[in-house]
Design a protein around this motif. Structure first.
Motif, PDB file in Angstrom:
ATOM      1  N   ARG A  80      15.656 -31.225  46.527  1.00  0.00           N
ATOM      2  CA  ARG A  80      16.205 -31.283  47.769  1.00  0.00           C
ATOM      3  C   ARG A  80      16.742 -32.662  48.022  1.00  0.00           C
ATOM      4  O   ARG A  80      16.069 -33.572  47.771  1.00  0.00           O
ATOM      5  CB  ARG A  80      15.182 -31.010  48.906  1.00  0.00           C
ATOM      6  CG  ARG A  80      14.342 -29.548  49.129  1.00  0.00           C
ATOM      7  CD  ARG A  80      15.496 -28.586  49.467  1.00  0.00           C
ATOM      8  NE  ARG A  80      14.726 -27.248  49.316  1.00  0.00           N
ATOM      9  CZ  ARG A  80      14.273 -26.563  48.655  1.00  0.00           C
ATOM     10  NH1 ARG A  80      14.369 -26.749  47.283  1.00  0.00           N
ATOM     11  NH2 ARG A  80      14.025 -25.302  49.177  1.00  0.00           N
ATOM     12  N   ARG A  84      18.908 -30.432  51.632  1.00  0.00           N
ATOM     13  CA  ARG A  84      19.570 -29.320  51.130  1.00  0.00           C
ATOM     14  C   ARG A  84      19.079 -29.052  49.696  1.00  0.00           C
ATOM     15  O   ARG A  84      18.822 -29.741  48.900  1.00  0.00           O
ATOM     16  CB  ARG A  84      21.187 -29.815  50.981  1.00  0.00           C
ATOM     17  CG  ARG A  84      21.924 -29.471  52.182  1.00  0.00           C
ATOM     18  CD  ARG A  84      21.915 -30.795  53.222  1.00  0.00           C
ATOM     19  NE  ARG A  84      22.843 -30.565  54.365  1.00  0.00           N
ATOM     20  CZ  ARG A  84      22.894 -31.592  55.278  1.00  0.00           C
ATOM     21  NH1 ARG A  84      21.598 -32.358  55.477  1.00  0.00           N
ATOM     22  NH2 ARG A  84      23.810 -31.295  56.279  1.00  0.00           N
ATOM     23  N   GLU A  85      18.989 -27.767  49.427  1.00  0.00           N
ATOM     24  CA  GLU A  85      18.750 -27.354  47.999  1.00  0.00           C
ATOM     25  C   GLU A  85      19.718 -27.729  47.021  1.00  0.00           C
ATOM     26  O   GLU A  85      20.954 -27.198  47.336  1.00  0.00           O
ATOM     27  CB  GLU A  85      18.313 -25.864  47.934  1.00  0.00           C
ATOM     28  CG  GLU A  85      17.694 -25.288  46.929  1.00  0.00           C
ATOM     29  CD  GLU A  85      17.232 -23.952  46.746  1.00  0.00           C
ATOM     30  OE1 GLU A  85      16.620 -23.456  45.693  1.00  0.00           O
ATOM     31  OE2 GLU A  85      17.478 -23.218  47.951  1.00  0.00           O
ATOM     32  N   SER A  90      25.241 -29.142  40.927  1.00  0.00           N
ATOM     33  CA  SER A  90      25.696 -29.666  42.159  1.00  0.00           C
ATOM     34  C   SER A  90      25.521 -31.317  41.766  1.00  0.00           C
ATOM     35  O   SER A  90      24.856 -31.774  40.853  1.00  0.00           O
ATOM     36  CB  SER A  90      24.179 -29.645  42.933  1.00  0.00           C
ATOM     37  OG  SER A  90      24.016 -28.592  43.394  1.00  0.00           O
ATOM     38  N   GLN A 139      29.639 -33.291  52.699  1.00  0.00           N
ATOM     39  CA  GLN A 139      28.336 -32.727  52.517  1.00  0.00           C
ATOM     40  C   GLN A 139      27.562 -33.866  51.637  1.00  0.00           C
ATOM     41  O   GLN A 139      28.229 -34.392  50.618  1.00  0.00           O
ATOM     42  CB  GLN A 139      28.687 -31.348  51.643  1.00  0.00           C
ATOM     43  CG  GLN A 139      29.218 -30.458  52.649  1.00  0.00           C
ATOM     44  CD  GLN A 139      28.366 -29.813  53.768  1.00  0.00           C
ATOM     45  OE1 GLN A 139      27.050 -29.661  53.404  1.00  0.00           O
ATOM     46  NE2 GLN A 139      28.779 -29.669  54.765  1.00  0.00           N
ATOM     47  N   LYS A 143      28.587 -28.656  45.617  1.00  0.00           N
ATOM     48  CA  LYS A 143      28.653 -27.662  44.430  1.00  0.00           C
ATOM     49  C   LYS A 143      30.239 -27.698  43.770  1.00  0.00           C
ATOM     50  O   LYS A 143      31.060 -27.667  44.424  1.00  0.00           O
ATOM     51  CB  LYS A 143      28.398 -26.189  44.833  1.00  0.00           C
ATOM     52  CG  LYS A 143      26.845 -26.262  45.556  1.00  0.00           C
ATOM     53  CD  LYS A 143      25.629 -26.527  44.482  1.00  0.00           C
ATOM     54  CE  LYS A 143      24.501 -26.201  45.056  1.00  0.00           C
ATOM     55  NZ  LYS A 143      24.104 -24.680  45.633  1.00  0.00           N
ATOM     56  N   GLN A 200      32.770 -25.264  51.401  1.00  0.00           N
ATOM     57  CA  GLN A 200      31.297 -25.104  51.151  1.00  0.00           C
ATOM     58  C   GLN A 200      30.574 -25.742  52.384  1.00  0.00           C
ATOM     59  O   GLN A 200      31.105 -26.850  52.700  1.00  0.00           O
ATOM     60  CB  GLN A 200      30.866 -25.556  49.780  1.00  0.00           C
ATOM     61  CG  GLN A 200      31.288 -27.058  49.435  1.00  0.00           C
ATOM     62  CD  GLN A 200      30.969 -27.374  48.018  1.00  0.00           C
ATOM     63  OE1 GLN A 200      29.623 -27.624  47.809  1.00  0.00           O
ATOM     64  NE2 GLN A 200      31.763 -27.174  47.246  1.00  0.00           N
ATOM     65  N   ARG A 201      29.801 -25.201  52.998  1.00  0.00           N
ATOM     66  CA  ARG A 201      28.734 -25.922  53.676  1.00  0.00           C
ATOM     67  C   ARG A 201      27.376 -25.719  53.508  1.00  0.00           C
ATOM     68  O   ARG A 201      27.002 -24.369  53.611  1.00  0.00           O
ATOM     69  CB  ARG A 201      29.215 -25.174  55.381  1.00  0.00           C
ATOM     70  CG  ARG A 201      30.694 -25.615  55.655  1.00  0.00           C
ATOM     71  CD  ARG A 201      31.025 -27.054  56.190  1.00  0.00           C
ATOM     72  NE  ARG A 201      31.980 -27.628  56.682  1.00  0.00           N
ATOM     73  CZ  ARG A 201      32.376 -28.796  56.987  1.00  0.00           C
ATOM     74  NH1 ARG A 201      31.499 -29.575  57.192  1.00  0.00           N
ATOM     75  NH2 ARG A 201      33.521 -29.054  57.206  1.00  0.00           N
ATOM     76  N   SER A 202      26.702 -26.533  53.456  1.00  0.00           N
ATOM     77  CA  SER A 202      25.209 -26.356  53.146  1.00  0.00           C
ATOM     78  C   SER A 202      24.334 -27.052  54.183  1.00  0.00           C
ATOM     79  O   SER A 202      24.429 -28.334  54.108  1.00  0.00           O
ATOM     80  CB  SER A 202      24.798 -26.499  51.918  1.00  0.00           C
ATOM     81  OG  SER A 202      24.853 -27.947  51.504  1.00  0.00           O
ATOM     82  N   SER A 205      17.611 -26.969  55.480  1.00  0.00           N
ATOM     83  CA  SER A 205      16.563 -25.975  56.045  1.00  0.00           C
ATOM     84  C   SER A 205      15.761 -26.251  56.697  1.00  0.00           C
ATOM     85  O   SER A 205      15.265 -27.514  56.841  1.00  0.00           O
ATOM     86  CB  SER A 205      16.348 -25.444  54.210  1.00  0.00           C
ATOM     87  OG  SER A 205      15.427 -26.289  53.981  1.00  0.00           O
TER      88      SER A 205
END
Length: 321
Positions: A80, A84-85, A90, A139, A143, A200-202, A205
């Motif tokens: 992490r 974010r995972e 990545s 970000q 990815k 992309q959006r992360s 969690s």
């Protein structure tokens, strides 16, 4: 260009040897630590490769006036970055001065590259896809297409390895600037690949938020350490949710993780103070350990040595001399 290769048996000695970075590393898994740190430093770039055989959590601040990339070379477990995972497709990004938390799995191998911000921004401004890259850089985990990343990873590693072992490659300013530019170009081209998703959006969690909040509480309330039940009450979540969060993010239990973080705090304290100024018992109590026999056993289980076998500040200076 300055080159260095070091091997360590202590994660804190490893952490303080990473040039320019203000950070702490905490060993989470039990056992003797083996790590390596290889570094190249030039006027506009700092590159380092680190390999660590234990699970580690890194917490700190990225170097000011820099932009920072990291390319995983091996990810053998849950990872992490900023909540974010991440996976093998990545790359990671931080802006200078940004606080970060990075959960690094056992056996992690990573190549990190920081560029002087002005140098990076000038190169970015000359890129046709500058606005698209800026969008991606919002970000911390980006990815990218796996085939293209594999090629980039191999070229970066080759450039780094050749410069590390061949001192003649870094003897001229022209060669140094050529290497800086080549590494930066590799990353810019990677992020402009047509297959790279620009949208992309992360988000962070909930599991990562819980672990990081508990981590910060363990670091700030070192004497009156909150129990797992108290942490659940503060965060208003169930014990099962907390347990699942630590299992997913750190591959361990809340109790083991938080105890390990505090034991690392004791170890850093011991290593930074002379024995004549601070006793082992006082150092342990600063981090909420009041039963010295239990503390010594837990310390030995995590680090493989007793607290009394830890090199204190004056010993470390004498050893270095």
């Amino acid at each position: 260009m300055n080159q260095s290769i070091h091997r360590f048996q202590d994660i804190h000695a490893h952490a303080v040897s990473v040039q320019e970075w203000n950070q702490t590393y905490s060993q989470i898994t039990a056992g003797s630590l083996e790590s390596s740190l290889m570094q190249l430093t030039s006027a506009r770039c700092h590159v380092f490769r680190e390999q660590i055989n234990q699970r580690v959590v890194q917490h700190g601040e990225a170097p000011k006036g820099r932009v920072c990339f990291a390319v995983p070379l091996a990810i053998p477990g849950a990872i992490r970055m900023q909540g974010r995972e991440a996976d093998y497709s990545s790359i990671f990004f931080l802006r200078g001065g940004e606080e970060f938390m990075f959960h690094m799995p056992t056996g992690m191998d990573m190549l990190a590259i920081t560029f002087e911000r002005e140098f990076f921004e000038a190169a970015l401004g000359d890129t046709a896809s500058a606005s698209e890259i800026q969008t991606l850089l919002r970000q911390p985990v980006i990815k990218v297409p796996p085939p293209r990343l594999a090629e980039c990873r191999q070229r970066l590693l080759t450039m780094f390895s050749e410069a590390l072992v061949n001192e003649e490659l870094g003897n001229t300013q022209a060669r140094e600037r050529e290497l800086e530019q080549a590494m930066l170009d590799e990353l810019l081209v990677l992020m402009t690949d047509p297959a790279c998703d620009r949208r992309q959006r992360s988000g962070s969690s909930t599991h990562s938020f819980i672990v990081e909040k508990c981590h910060r509480l363990a670091m700030s309330e070192t004497i009156n350490v909150p129990s797992v039940i108290e942490l659940c009450q503060r965060l208003q979540v169930s014990r099962r949710t907390v347990q699942n969060s630590f299992r997913l993010v750190a591959e361990t239990t809340p109790l083991n993780y938080l105890r390990s973080v505090r034991l690392n705090g004791v170890r850093r304290t011991l290593m930074s103070t002379p024995a004549s100024e601070l006793s082992i018992g006082d150092a342990a109590s600063r981090w909420g350990f009041f039963h010295l026999s239990h503390f010594a056993a837990e310390y030995q289980e995590l680090f493989g040595v007793l607290p009394s076998q830890t090199k204190r500040a004056e010993e470390a200076r004498a050893y270095a001399a």
